[in-house]
Design a protein around this motif. Structure first.
Motif, mmCIF file in Angstrom:
data_model
loop_
_atom_site.group_PDB
_atom_site.id
_atom_site.type_symbol
_atom_site.label_atom_id
_atom_site.label_comp_id
_atom_site.label_asym_id
_atom_site.label_seq_id
_atom_site.Cartn_x
_atom_site.Cartn_y
_atom_site.Cartn_z
ATOM 1 N N ALA A 106 0.823 -1.205 0.000
ATOM 2 C CA ALA A 106 0.000 0.000 0.000
ATOM 3 C C ALA A 106 0.858 1.257 0.000
ATOM 4 O O ALA A 106 0.541 2.224 -0.699
ATOM 5 C CB ALA A 106 -0.931 -0.003 1.224
ATOM 6 N N LEU A 107 1.949 1.228 0.758
ATOM 7 C CA LEU A 107 2.842 2.390 0.771
ATOM 8 C C LEU A 107 3.570 2.539 -0.562
ATOM 9 O O LEU A 107 3.770 3.658 -1.053
ATOM 10 C CB LEU A 107 3.848 2.260 1.911
ATOM 11 C CG LEU A 107 3.274 2.415 3.327
ATOM 12 C CD1 LEU A 107 4.320 2.055 4.371
ATOM 13 C CD2 LEU A 107 2.790 3.841 3.543
ATOM 14 N N GLY A 112 7.248 3.728 -0.498
ATOM 15 C CA GLY A 112 7.595 2.343 -0.203
ATOM 16 C C GLY A 112 8.578 2.187 0.932
ATOM 17 O O GLY A 112 8.575 1.164 1.621
ATOM 18 N N GLY A 113 9.430 3.170 1.162
ATOM 19 C CA GLY A 113 10.423 3.046 2.230
ATOM 20 C C GLY A 113 9.936 3.504 3.577
ATOM 21 O O GLY A 113 10.671 3.385 4.571
ATOM 22 N N ALA A 114 8.723 4.022 3.657
ATOM 23 C CA ALA A 114 8.211 4.528 4.925
ATOM 24 C C ALA A 114 7.856 3.375 5.857
ATOM 25 O O ALA A 114 7.444 2.304 5.418
ATOM 26 C CB ALA A 114 6.994 5.400 4.690
ATOM 27 N N ALA A 115 8.019 3.606 7.137
ATOM 28 C CA ALA A 115 7.676 2.634 8.187
ATOM 29 C C ALA A 115 8.360 1.294 7.964
ATOM 30 O O ALA A 115 7.860 0.252 8.400
ATOM 31 C CB ALA A 115 6.156 2.448 8.267
ATOM 32 N N ALA A 116 9.535 1.325 7.326
ATOM 33 C CA ALA A 116 10.191 0.064 6.968
ATOM 34 C C ALA A 116 10.605 -0.725 8.200
ATOM 35 O O ALA A 116 10.446 -1.954 8.244
ATOM 36 C CB ALA A 116 11.409 0.359 6.092
ATOM 37 N N SER A 117 11.120 -0.051 9.209
ATOM 38 C CA SER A 117 11.617 -0.774 10.382
ATOM 39 C C SER A 117 10.478 -1.434 11.162
ATOM 40 O O SER A 117 10.600 -2.577 11.596
ATOM 41 C CB SER A 117 12.392 0.184 11.290
ATOM 42 O OG SER A 117 11.555 1.257 11.709
ATOM 43 N N SER A 118 9.371 -0.723 11.324
ATOM 44 C CA SER A 118 8.256 -1.308 12.077
ATOM 45 C C SER A 118 7.586 -2.425 11.289
ATOM 46 O O SER A 118 7.135 -3.419 11.873
ATOM 47 C CB SER A 118 7.242 -0.222 12.437
ATOM 48 O OG SER A 118 6.723 0.398 11.270
ATOM 49 N N VAL A 119 7.528 -2.290 9.956
ATOM 50 C CA VAL A 119 6.964 -3.361 9.126
ATOM 51 C C VAL A 119 7.843 -4.603 9.198
ATOM 52 O O VAL A 119 7.357 -5.736 9.323
ATOM 53 C CB VAL A 119 6.805 -2.891 7.674
ATOM 54 C CG1 VAL A 119 6.425 -4.056 6.765
ATOM 55 C CG2 VAL A 119 5.752 -1.796 7.577
ATOM 56 N N ALA A 120 9.157 -4.392 9.161
ATOM 57 C CA ALA A 120 10.081 -5.528 9.260
ATOM 58 C C ALA A 120 9.983 -6.195 10.624
ATOM 59 O O ALA A 120 10.053 -7.433 10.727
ATOM 60 C CB ALA A 120 11.509 -5.050 9.012
ATOM 61 N N GLU A 127 -4.275 7.539 1.405
ATOM 62 C CA GLU A 127 -4.602 6.521 0.403
ATOM 63 C C GLU A 127 -4.107 5.142 0.830
ATOM 64 O O GLU A 127 -4.792 4.132 0.618
ATOM 65 C CB GLU A 127 -3.996 6.902 -0.949
ATOM 66 C CG GLU A 127 -4.606 8.154 -1.572
ATOM 67 C CD GLU A 127 -6.087 7.977 -1.898
ATOM 68 O OE1 GLU A 127 -6.547 6.813 -1.990
ATOM 69 O OE2 GLU A 127 -6.783 8.993 -2.044
ATOM 70 N N ALA A 128 -2.916 5.080 1.445
ATOM 71 C CA ALA A 128 -2.398 3.790 1.891
ATOM 72 C C ALA A 128 -3.288 3.198 2.978
ATOM 73 O O ALA A 128 -3.637 2.004 2.944
ATOM 74 C CB ALA A 128 -0.971 3.955 2.406
#
Length: 427
Positions: A196-197, A203-211, A261-262
């Motif tokens: 969605a991001l 696409g690189g936003a919130a990468a650490s929390s998603v991982a 939107e995401a």
């Protein structure tokens, strides 16, 4: 008022008995003498009595209006004329200045005024006054902190969803194959957030929390708190991209529409698809219940954070704000139906409260915004010329309006806005 005091002093000197036994006063500058005065000042209480309880509870509603009862006289050869003038002064509709002999000057409203004559008391009229201390007209309420209500309700929803999930302990004593299946569902949510991001250019936003969500180990997956906390962290970081008071930290580059939107995409899809085959064994049934709880929790969290992002977007038109309100309202309503089916009463209440606060916030903020109008061009022309024809030649904002018009309609080149299909402009 100084003239009234002078007259009272001279009158008291001329009549020693009056000066020794009565006290001078004035209402709207009209002189009279006070014999007695009573002051009533208490508080307003409501007594609550409960079945089966001997002691009541008293609720304080604030100070009671301060009132005064005054007994006085008017003296003079023209006492009838004085009494008529006093009655007219007491009957005026606006607050009056009362010069009280003991309490000084104050603004009052006259609730009752009685004037009596006695054939045995020549040149004397008795006055009985009941007055209340005048207050001030309350200032009108200019507005409410709609954004603050949305942010507070969204935060409470996030907490309530975590607590509701943890309370039921879905994953205790789960079989290994079920844990692996459940882990795949959690990883699927993480992948959906990334997708969605990416679709909105973040696409690189919130990468650490998603991982962190995707890499939860088996011990964390069966924990009552690890999964809801990790999922709440992801949802909160996505909504913080909207900026403003929704942001977690100051100074970050805000992306209101990508965040909205995401979250809209995440809130309107089932992030944990149901099993294709019915659950027949106890382990399969336990897994189905756990996955459904995970799906409902995710729906509630992302719908709540969608409302938070919507409150932070600087909507350009009333139409866009109202369309966003409908999208958020639908997502919150759908999530409310799902949590109600699970009996998550606290989460349902927070969803309902948030739905009301975001609707009120967007309605208030959209009221002064322009409407969207569709315009058909007769020939190809530049966005600057269109802006000039629509709003005049103010050079301070002409080119900015032209750039906004080109961006709104996704024109390939702002110097050549095509004809033949309607374009959107703000009216």
């Amino acid at each position: 008022m100084s003239e009234a005091l002078t007259s009272l002093a001279s009158f008291s000197t001329a009549l020693p008995w009056v000066g020794a036994n009565l006290r001078p006063a004035a209402l709207r500058g009209l002189l009279f003498y006070v014999r007695t005065s009573e002051d009533t000042s208490v508080r307003r209480w409501v007594t609550h009595e409960f079945p089966g309880r001997d002691e009541p509870w008293h609720e304080d509603l604030g100070a009671k209006t301060r009132s005064f009862s005054i007994e006085g006289i008017i003296i003079g050869a023209d006492v009838v004329l004085q009494a008529r003038a006093f009655a007219r002064a007491a009957a005026k509709p606006d607050p009056a200045t009362l010069l009280h002999p003991w309490l000084g000057a104050m603004e009052v409203v006259v609730q009752d005024c009685k004037i009596s004559f006695d054939v045995n008391e020549a040149r004397v009229a008795r006055i009985s006054l009941r007055v209340e201390k005048a207050g001030t007209k309350p200032a009108p309420v200019i507005g409410t902190d709609g954004l603050g209500s949305v942010l507070a309700d969204a935060e409470e929803l996030l907490t309530a969803a975590q607590e509701a999930y943890a309370e039921y302990r879905y994953l205790r004593a789960m079989a290994d194959f079920a844990i692996a299946n459940f882990k795949a569902s959690v990883e699927g949510i993480a992948g959906a957030v990334q997708g969605a991001l990416a679709n909105t250019g973040k696409g690189g936003a919130a990468a650490s929390s998603v991982a962190a969500l995707a890499s939860l180990n088996d011990a964390a997956l069966v924990s009552d708190t690890a999964v809801p906390l990790a999922l709440a962290t992801v949802a909160r970081e996505v909504s913080s991209l909207a900026g403003g008071r929704a942001a977690l930290t100051r100074g970050a580059d805000a992306a209101p529409m990508p965040a909205f939107e995401a979250l809209s995409a995440l809130a309107t899809q089932d992030l944990v698809p149901p099993a294709t085959s019915p659950a027949t064994t106890p382990a399969q049934q336990q897994l189905a219940v756990a996955k459904n709880a995970l799906s409902v929790m995710a729906a509630a969290m992302f719908a709540g954070e969608l409302a938070r992002a919507a409150a932070a977007v600087p909507w350009a038109s009333r139409d866009e704000a109202m369309a966003a309100r409908d999208r958020v309202s639908d997502a919150l309503a759908a999530a409310a139906d799902r949590v109600a089916a699970l009996g998550w009463d606290a989460v349902w209440q927070r969803l309902v409260a948030l739905r009301a606060s975001i609707a009120a916030d967007l309605a208030e903020r959209s009221a002064p915004l322009p409407r969207i109008k569709r315009l058909e061009l007769s020939a190809v022309m530049s966005s600057t010329l269109i802006a000039y024809h629509l709003d005049g030649d103010s050079l301070s904002d002409l080119f900015g309006r032209a750039a906004a018009l080109a961006a709104r309609n996704r024109v390939r080149h702002p110097g050549f806005v095509p004809a033949g299909s309607p374009i959107e402009v703000l009216a």
